[in-house]
Design an enzyme around this catalytic site. Structure first.
Site, PDB file in Angstrom:
ATOM      1  N   CYS A   2       0.838  -1.197   0.000  1.00 25.71           N
ATOM      2  CA  CYS A   2       0.000   0.000   0.000  1.00 25.71           C
ATOM      3  C   CYS A   2       0.877   1.252   0.000  1.00 25.71           C
ATOM      4  O   CYS A   2       2.077   1.188   0.181  1.00 25.71           O
ATOM      5  CB  CYS A   2      -0.899   0.000   1.228  1.00 25.71           C
ATOM      6  N   ARG A  27       1.106   1.664  -6.169  1.00 27.36           N
ATOM      7  CA  ARG A  27       1.297   0.724  -5.065  1.00 27.36           C
ATOM      8  C   ARG A  27      -0.010   0.080  -4.618  1.00 27.36           C
ATOM      9  O   ARG A  27       0.005  -0.869  -3.823  1.00 27.36           O
ATOM     10  CB  ARG A  27       1.936   1.437  -3.871  1.00 27.36           C
ATOM     11  N   TRP A  75      -3.737  -1.685  -1.319  1.00 22.67           N
ATOM     12  CA  TRP A  75      -3.723  -2.959  -2.044  1.00 22.67           C
ATOM     13  C   TRP A  75      -4.155  -4.003  -1.026  1.00 22.67           C
ATOM     14  O   TRP A  75      -3.451  -4.323  -0.093  1.00 22.67           O
ATOM     15  CB  TRP A  75      -2.325  -3.258  -2.583  1.00 22.67           C
ATOM     16  N   ASN A  99       1.008  -0.035   6.059  1.00 20.38           N
ATOM     17  CA  ASN A  99       1.428  -0.880   4.943  1.00 20.38           C
ATOM     18  C   ASN A  99       2.171  -2.066   5.528  1.00 20.38           C
ATOM     19  O   ASN A  99       3.100  -1.891   6.313  1.00 20.38           O
ATOM     20  CB  ASN A  99       2.342  -0.097   3.992  1.00 20.38           C
ATOM     21  N   GLY A 100       1.772  -3.280   5.145  1.00 17.97           N
ATOM     22  CA  GLY A 100       2.460  -4.465   5.640  1.00 17.97           C
ATOM     23  C   GLY A 100       1.491  -5.560   6.024  1.00 17.97           C
ATOM     24  O   GLY A 100       0.302  -5.530   5.693  1.00 17.97           O
ATOM     25  N   GLU A 473      10.238 -20.778 -18.333  1.00 22.99           N
ATOM     26  CA  GLU A 473       9.950 -19.402 -17.937  1.00 22.99           C
ATOM     27  C   GLU A 473      11.115 -18.473 -18.269  1.00 22.99           C
ATOM     28  O   GLU A 473      10.909 -17.334 -18.706  1.00 22.99           O
ATOM     29  CB  GLU A 473       9.627 -19.347 -16.442  1.00 22.99           C
ATOM     30  N   LYS A 477      10.782 -15.219 -20.757  1.00 23.45           N
ATOM     31  CA  LYS A 477      11.160 -13.848 -20.409  1.00 23.45           C
ATOM     32  C   LYS A 477      12.107 -13.263 -21.453  1.00 23.45           C
ATOM     33  O   LYS A 477      11.997 -12.098 -21.830  1.00 23.45           O
ATOM     34  CB  LYS A 477      11.816 -13.810 -19.024  1.00 23.45           C
ATOM     35  N   GLU A 480      10.092 -12.408 -24.501  1.00 30.37           N
ATOM     36  CA  GLU A 480       9.133 -11.323 -24.297  1.00 30.37           C
ATOM     37  C   GLU A 480       9.770  -9.941 -24.408  1.00 30.37           C
ATOM     38  O   GLU A 480       9.191  -9.044 -25.015  1.00 30.37           O
ATOM     39  CB  GLU A 480       8.490 -11.452 -22.906  1.00 30.37           C
ATOM     40  N   HIS A 496      17.336 -35.908 -28.125  1.00 34.10           N
ATOM     41  CA  HIS A 496      16.205 -36.379 -28.928  1.00 34.10           C
ATOM     42  C   HIS A 496      15.793 -35.353 -29.980  1.00 34.10           C
ATOM     43  O   HIS A 496      14.637 -35.329 -30.406  1.00 34.10           O
ATOM     44  CB  HIS A 496      15.016 -36.728 -28.035  1.00 34.10           C
ATOM     45  N   LYS A 592      -0.552  -6.470 -20.685  1.00 37.54           N
ATOM     46  CA  LYS A 592      -0.408  -7.011 -19.335  1.00 37.54           C
ATOM     47  C   LYS A 592      -1.421  -8.107 -19.060  1.00 37.54           C
ATOM     48  O   LYS A 592      -1.111  -9.125 -18.451  1.00 37.54           O
ATOM     49  CB  LYS A 592      -0.565  -5.886 -18.300  1.00 37.54           C
TER      50      LYS A 592
END
Length: 597
Positions: A2, A27, A75, A99-100, A473, A477, A480, A496, A592
């Site tokens: 947050c 945030r 958030w 925040n936390g 992955e 990346k 991308e 193979h 996104k």
């Protein structure tokens, strides 16, 4: 994750707070609010974005003349997005923003209930407020805050105002908090962007600091009851640079935040070594099969977790690509559960796969990062990752948080089945500090290697076991954001077919955790590459002479190596893209959230 703001000076606080919250909205944007201190504490808050809060302030009928106030953009972690759960929380005498994550809030709530305190929200933040209010009956505000800090477990940045005191109290543990300095006024914020238009001078609060901000630009900082001095710093940043925390791109900033995001996700669901998830325990206890469906990075997180689920629980796990699954005729059995994973909660193919499972009468669980998203609402049960907003299109911290939530689910099922998972929980808790302490070193080493290979047009990634989906992955990346062709393969599949691609101009990124037989078998495959003049980038905690370049990974056990080893893979893609001058945060042709088929 947050955003906190505060102001004390000689100007109207409301406008400064609202502008600060606008700068911090990256945030969090589930809800927002401000609290102003006059002859009473006036709180205005809304469910929605800062623009909605501005409208609420304009229509409040109040002149909002206070020169002291605190604000927050949220958030959601504990409690869904709503006006009741929005910050600031207040009593007659106090208002607070936070925040936390407070890990032991339930135990504190039980204590406060016995003392006659009843919460009006579902947040852990209100727990802090009521605890301070309770201790303030016999202690000063400063002492009450200090006493509360000694009891709270978890992470927090706190801003507090008290009726009758022309002050702002601030406290910090793990979560960021800064004081902005400008002659006879002071600012408080989660990061520089909130007050950069007013001042470029600031003080960074350190672990367990308590600060008292007063009129005329005076402030005091205490640590363990001792008055301390903190270095006054200055920057020459613009607003966008400040929002990036000084990083060149949001992607790099978000990779650096993975320790915090992972800690928030883990600690919110572990209470006294017991996994707490809001899912029917009988359903979990009787699971016979798990089907995981997702796209892209979320799919690779699911594929990585398969190894942990099956080893720990001896339950078959099927991991499917949503765009294929939605057009299939899946065969479900009794006591099968369906897990949909989506960072945004809006991914079209994953949503339709979820609808298919629901139509077949299967109980559904979603793992998403956005509260009240479509997939969250459609699911029987929802597990929220606490990664915070991701600005960069290429997903990074969402991956580790999704993987953590899948591991937490596996550990919860294990506990219900009577399996001892104490050591697993301890190691999971240990991962965020490792990521935090090792980030700068890993980043520096990876950047050097990226410079060496930035001219390359093709890459191969190899791994065995759960390192195989990490290779997928890592290759994703690189594709991308660097626009470089890259493919991930199981290491044993090299001979193979893919080995035909190997030559001196095609490097191979080898991910090889030290556990046997995975390590020796993977090194053997790497030798096959070397025999054909291929270059080897080795990621492992164990060095091998075959490596042309070596990235030393912090030593953790096999099942937790994915949380560590994903970071160099993300950084490698980032640094190559940056060297090539690409638009890292907004790569071509990508969005996104994929909300259409």
């Amino acid at each position: 994750m947050c955003g906190i703001v505060g102001y004390i000076g000689n100007k109207k606080a409301s406008g400064i707070l609202l502008n600060g919250l606008s700068a911090l909205e990256y945030r969090g944007y589930d809800s927002a609010g401000i609290a102003l201190l006059n002859d009473r504490i006036e709180v205005i808050k809304v469910k929605g974005k800062v623009a909605d809060l501005v409208s609420a302030c304009l229509s409040s009928g109040s002149e909002l003349n206070s020169t002291i106030g605190i604000g927050h953009t949220r958030w959601a972690t504990h409690g869904k997005p709503s006006k009741e759960n929005a910050h600031p929380h207040s009593t007659k005498n106090f208002a607070i923003v936070h925040n936390g994550i407070i890990e032991n809030f339930k135990e504190i709530d039980d204590f406060l209930l016995q003392e006659g305190y009843k919460k009006s929200s579902a947040t852990d933040t209100e727990t802090i407020l009521l605890l301070i209010d309770y201790y303030s009956k016999t202690l000063s505000t400063f002492e009450a805050l200090k006493k509360a800090m000694s009891i709270l477990k978890g992470s927090f940045a706190i801003a507090l105002i008290h009726l009758g005191e022309q002050k702002i109290y601030a406290a910090k543990k793990e979560s960021p908090l800064l004081i902005g300095l400008q002659e006879d006024e002071l600012f408080l914020a989660s990061d520089l962007s909130a007050f950069l238009e007013h001042t470029k001078q600031f003080v960074v609060l350190e672990e367990n600091d308590i600060a008292i901000l007063e009129k005329n630009g005076r402030y005091k900082i205490y640590n363990n009851a001792n008055k301390v001095e903190r270095l006054v710093k200055s920057v020459d940043w613009n607003l966008q640079t400040a929002q990036k925390g000084g990083f060149k791109h949001f992607m790099l900033k978000e990779i650096s935040e993975e320790d915090e995001a992972l800690a928030n996700t883990i600690y919110a669901h572990i209470q006294s070594d017991k996994i707490e998830l809001d899912i029917d325990e009988d359903l979990l206890r009787n699971i016979k099969k798990i089907t995981i469906v997702a796209c892209g990075t979320s799919y690779y997180a699911g594929l990585t977790s398969k190894y942990f689920f099956e080893d720990l629980l001896s339950i078959p796990v099927s991991v499917e690509i949503a765009s294929e699954f939605r057009y299939s005729k899946p065969i479900f059995s009794d006591n099968n559960i369906f897990i949909a994973i989506s960072q945004s909660g809006e991914t079209a193919d994953t949503k339709e796969s979820l609808n298919l499972a629901k139509a077949l009468g299967i109980k559904t669980i979603s793992i998403v990062n956005v509260q009240e998203s479509t997939i969250a609402r459609l699911s029987d049960y929802v597990l929220y990752t606490l990664a915070g907003p991701e600005i960069s299109v290429a997903s990074t911290k969402a991956f580790v948080c999704q993987l953590a939530m899948l591991y937490l689910l596996a550990l919860k099922i294990a506990q219900l089945k009577g399996i001892d998972v104490e050591d697993y929980i301890k190691e999971l808790n240990s991962i965020p500090p490792i990521l935090k302490s090792e980030f700068n070193h890993i980043n520096s080493e990876v950047e050097k290697i990226a410079k060496k290979y930035s001219h390359v047009k093709n890459f191969i990634y190899l791994g065995r076991g759960l390192s195989y989906p990490l290779g997928l992955e890592g290759a994703l990346k690189l594709k991308e954001i660097s626009y470089i062709h890259a493919e991930g393969y199981p290491a044993g599949e090299l001979k193979h077919g893919p080995i035909a691609l190997i030559d001196k101009s095609t490097p191979t990124f080898v991910i090889a955790p030290g556990i046997e037989p995975f390590y020796s078998k993977t090194i053997s495959n790497a030798n096959e590459v070397k025999a054909r003049d291929g270059k080897i980038i080795l990621l492992s905690e164990k060095y091998s002479y075959i490596a042309d370049d070596f990235i030393e990974s912090p030593k953790v056990s096999y099942f937790f190596s994915a949380f560590i080893n994903i970071v160099p893979l993300q950084l490698f893609a980032y640094h190559i893209a940056n060297i090539l001058g690409n638009d890292v945060d907004q790569p071509r042709n990508l969005a996104k959230s994929v909300t259409v088929e």
